[in-house]
Structures are given as structure tokens and as C-alpha cells.
Design a protein around this motif. Structure first.
Motif, mmCIF file in Angstrom:
data_model
loop_
_atom_site.group_PDB
_atom_site.id
_atom_site.type_symbol
_atom_site.label_atom_id
_atom_site.label_comp_id
_atom_site.label_asym_id
_atom_site.label_seq_id
_atom_site.Cartn_x
_atom_site.Cartn_y
_atom_site.Cartn_z
ATOM 1 N N ALA A 54 -27.418 18.848 26.735
ATOM 2 C CA ALA A 54 -27.928 19.782 25.777
ATOM 3 C C ALA A 54 -27.896 21.000 26.008
ATOM 4 C CB ALA A 54 -29.167 19.386 25.114
ATOM 5 N N GLY A 55 -27.613 21.379 27.474
ATOM 6 C CA GLY A 55 -27.740 22.797 27.952
ATOM 7 C C GLY A 55 -29.424 23.465 28.232
ATOM 8 N N HIS A 56 -30.191 22.295 28.239
ATOM 9 C CA HIS A 56 -31.669 22.684 28.304
ATOM 10 C C HIS A 56 -32.162 22.526 29.893
ATOM 11 C CE1 HIS A 56 -32.129 21.317 23.781
ATOM 12 N NE2 HIS A 56 -31.517 22.711 23.869
ATOM 13 N N ALA A 57 -31.372 22.325 30.880
ATOM 14 C CA ALA A 57 -31.666 22.052 32.225
ATOM 15 C C ALA A 57 -32.460 23.087 32.737
ATOM 16 C CB ALA A 57 -30.738 21.534 32.828
ATOM 17 N N ASP A 58 -31.923 24.270 32.528
ATOM 18 C CA ASP A 58 -33.033 25.247 33.329
ATOM 19 C C ASP A 58 -33.847 25.943 32.491
ATOM 20 O OD1 ASP A 58 -31.716 24.404 35.584
ATOM 21 O OD2 ASP A 58 -29.840 25.487 35.346
ATOM 22 N N SER A 59 -34.127 25.753 31.395
ATOM 23 C CA SER A 59 -34.881 26.766 30.415
ATOM 24 C C SER A 59 -36.385 26.542 30.849
ATOM 25 C CB SER A 59 -34.536 26.235 28.986
ATOM 26 O OG SER A 59 -34.845 25.254 28.593
ATOM 27 N N GLY A 60 -36.983 27.625 30.368
ATOM 28 C CA GLY A 60 -38.667 27.812 30.704
ATOM 29 C C GLY A 60 -39.249 27.114 29.413
ATOM 30 N N GLY A 61 -40.502 26.868 29.561
ATOM 31 C CA GLY A 61 -41.270 26.283 28.391
ATOM 32 C C GLY A 61 -41.294 24.712 28.245
ATOM 33 N N ASP A 62 -41.031 24.159 29.432
ATOM 34 C CA ASP A 62 -40.767 22.799 29.033
ATOM 35 C C ASP A 62 -41.966 22.028 29.115
ATOM 36 O OD1 ASP A 62 -38.367 23.152 31.886
ATOM 37 O OD2 ASP A 62 -37.961 22.767 29.654
ATOM 38 N N VAL A 63 -41.847 20.805 28.466
ATOM 39 C CA VAL A 63 -42.967 20.105 28.251
ATOM 40 C C VAL A 63 -43.654 19.286 29.443
ATOM 41 C CG1 VAL A 63 -41.932 19.058 26.023
ATOM 42 C CG2 VAL A 63 -41.615 17.860 28.393
ATOM 43 N N GLY A 64 -43.378 19.711 30.693
ATOM 44 C CA GLY A 64 -44.234 19.376 31.899
ATOM 45 C C GLY A 64 -43.623 19.747 33.119
ATOM 46 N N THR A 65 -44.351 19.616 33.988
ATOM 47 C CA THR A 65 -44.054 19.967 35.295
ATOM 48 C C THR A 65 -42.812 19.153 35.804
ATOM 49 O OG1 THR A 65 -46.387 20.523 35.686
ATOM 50 C CG2 THR A 65 -44.945 20.586 37.819
ATOM 51 N N THR A 66 -42.788 17.897 35.425
ATOM 52 C CA THR A 66 -41.712 17.104 36.025
ATOM 53 C C THR A 66 -40.516 17.713 35.811
ATOM 54 O OG1 THR A 66 -43.248 15.379 35.422
ATOM 55 C CG2 THR A 66 -40.781 14.752 35.858
ATOM 56 N N THR A 67 -40.279 18.403 34.763
ATOM 57 C CA THR A 67 -38.931 18.992 34.410
ATOM 58 C C THR A 67 -38.468 19.853 35.519
ATOM 59 O OG1 THR A 67 -39.829 20.727 33.073
ATOM 60 C CG2 THR A 67 -38.889 18.569 32.074
ATOM 61 N N THR A 68 -39.441 20.629 36.312
ATOM 62 C CA THR A 68 -38.879 21.480 37.409
ATOM 63 C C THR A 68 -38.228 20.631 38.379
ATOM 64 O OG1 THR A 68 -41.004 22.693 37.095
ATOM 65 C CG2 THR A 68 -39.858 22.871 39.173
ATOM 66 N N TYR A 69 -38.433 19.449 38.528
ATOM 67 C CA TYR A 69 -37.839 18.578 39.556
ATOM 68 C C TYR A 69 -36.657 17.540 39.039
ATOM 69 C CZ TYR A 69 -42.185 20.184 41.567
ATOM 70 O OH TYR A 69 -43.327 20.825 42.016
ATOM 71 N N VAL A 70 -36.735 17.276 37.785
ATOM 72 C CA VAL A 70 -35.770 16.560 37.422
ATOM 73 C C VAL A 70 -34.507 17.269 36.972
ATOM 74 C CG1 VAL A 70 -35.288 14.572 35.737
ATOM 75 C CG2 VAL A 70 -37.562 14.613 36.848
ATOM 76 N N ARG A 71 -33.457 17.036 37.590
ATOM 77 C CA ARG A 71 -32.327 17.757 37.297
ATOM 78 C C ARG A 71 -31.034 16.924 37.316
ATOM 79 N NH1 ARG A 71 -34.658 22.186 35.571
ATOM 80 N NH2 ARG A 71 -35.342 23.472 36.897
ATOM 81 N N ALA A 72 -30.306 17.136 36.528
ATOM 82 C CA ALA A 72 -28.764 16.254 36.471
ATOM 83 C C ALA A 72 -27.799 17.090 36.600
ATOM 84 C CB ALA A 72 -28.507 15.513 34.859
ATOM 85 N N SER A 73 -26.821 16.664 37.312
ATOM 86 C CA SER A 73 -25.442 17.263 37.672
ATOM 87 C C SER A 73 -24.566 17.408 36.712
ATOM 88 C CB SER A 73 -25.016 16.735 38.913
ATOM 89 O OG SER A 73 -24.368 15.259 38.727
ATOM 90 N N LEU A 74 -23.526 18.221 36.774
ATOM 91 C CA LEU A 74 -22.470 18.252 35.971
ATOM 92 C C LEU A 74 -21.607 16.616 35.995
ATOM 93 C CD1 LEU A 74 -21.005 20.083 33.882
ATOM 94 C CD2 LEU A 74 -19.423 20.790 35.865
ATOM 95 N N GLN A 75 -21.470 16.179 37.026
ATOM 96 C CA GLN A 75 -21.089 14.938 37.110
ATOM 97 C C GLN A 75 -21.648 13.980 36.231
ATOM 98 O OE1 GLN A 75 -21.454 17.033 39.825
ATOM 99 N NE2 GLN A 75 -19.362 17.636 40.182
#
Length: 149
Positions: free
Chosen positions: A111-132
Motif C-alpha cells: 500500500a505504500g505505508h511502510a515508512d509512514s509515521g503515526g502507526d498503530v503500534g511500536t511493532t511497525t517500527t521493526y516489521v518491514r517488507a522488501s520490494l521483493q
């Protein structure tokens, strides 16, 4: 609507998206969509740095035209009108499918939301997906191989 012919990378099946907040990102697309975008640009004589989506006469399409397409589709397919299908509905449905099949991190990246701020929790700081990983989800969704998957 801001997509330009120079934003197409046919070798890697990527398009460069320019989104809200001056966000720019590469998004995987299927080989079929890439071929059709390239053909459209050629047939409609879109300038390399001009808007890609155009009328048959070569003029850039407008947001009104894009929205009106759903009205026309609804005239031919009544269920589209009844269910209020729109571009946003397709995005929501696709992202739901990606999340259910590939997880939250891949859906956020898709969705293109991977690096946006104001996320629902701290976990999103660590959970990232690659382009692949996004390309792999797209390949599964379209049942087409993708060069990055």
C-alpha cells in the motif's frame, strides 16, 4: 494520474509512484500491466515526462473522466453500481487479500505505508517488507511471474 512514461521500468516491472506528501516509491506491477501501459503511452503519444493516461486524441485524462469510468462500468454491470465498486474499493480488497495471504508488513509495503509515521503500534517500527516480498505477493495475486519475486 501522475504516472509518466519515464516512470515505467519494464525490465524490473516497476512503476514510480508519486503520492500524497511528496512520497515517491517504486511499485511492482504485472508484466501484462506493464505491456499495456507501454502500449497505451505509445498509441496515445504521451510525452516521456507528460501524463501517461490519455484520451484517444492524445489529451491527458482528467480526474472527472477517471471517476466517470466507474459510472459507465456500472451501467453495463449493475452489480458494480449496487456494490459501489470504485478504485478505492479495489485497493481495499486487494490490500485485504495481500494481508491475509502475506501478512501485515507486506500489505503495508504494498500500500505504500511502510515508512509512514503515526502507526498503530511500536511493532511497525521493526516489521518491514522488501520490494521483493511485495513483488511475490503481486505474482501470486496475478498468477504471473515477476522479475523481482
Amino acid at each position: 494520474m501522475a504516472l509518466r512514461p519515464v516512470d515505467l521500468d519494464p525490465d524490473q516491472c516497476l512503476i514510480l509512484l508519486r503520492e500524497k506528501g511528496d512520497t515517491v516509491r517504486w511499485q511492482p506491477v504485472s508484466p501484462t500491466l506493464m505491456r499495456h501501459l507501454q502500449r497505451h503511452a505509445e498509441e496515445r503519444q504521451a510525452p516521456a515526462r507528460g501524463q501517461l493516461l490519455r484520451y484517444r486524441n492524445g489529451q491527458p485524462i482528467t480526474y472527472r473522466r477517471y471517476d466517470h469510468l466507474w459510472v459507465r462500468i456500472g451501467e453495463h454491470l449493475p452489480w458494480v453500481w449496487v456494490q459501489q465498486i470504485s478504485t478505492h474499493w479495489l485497493r481495499h480488497t486487494t490490500l485485504t487479500w495481500v494481508e491475509r495471504n502475506f501478512g501485515y508488513a507486506v500489505a503495508r509495503a504494498y500500500a505504500g505505508h511502510a515508512d509512514s509515521g503515526g502507526d498503530v503500534g511500536t511493532t511497525t517500527t521493526y516489521v518491514r517488507a522488501s520490494l521483493q516480498e511485495v513483488a511475490a505477493a503481486l505474482a501470486a495475486l496475478t498468477n504471473e511471474p515477476h522479475p523481482l519475486a
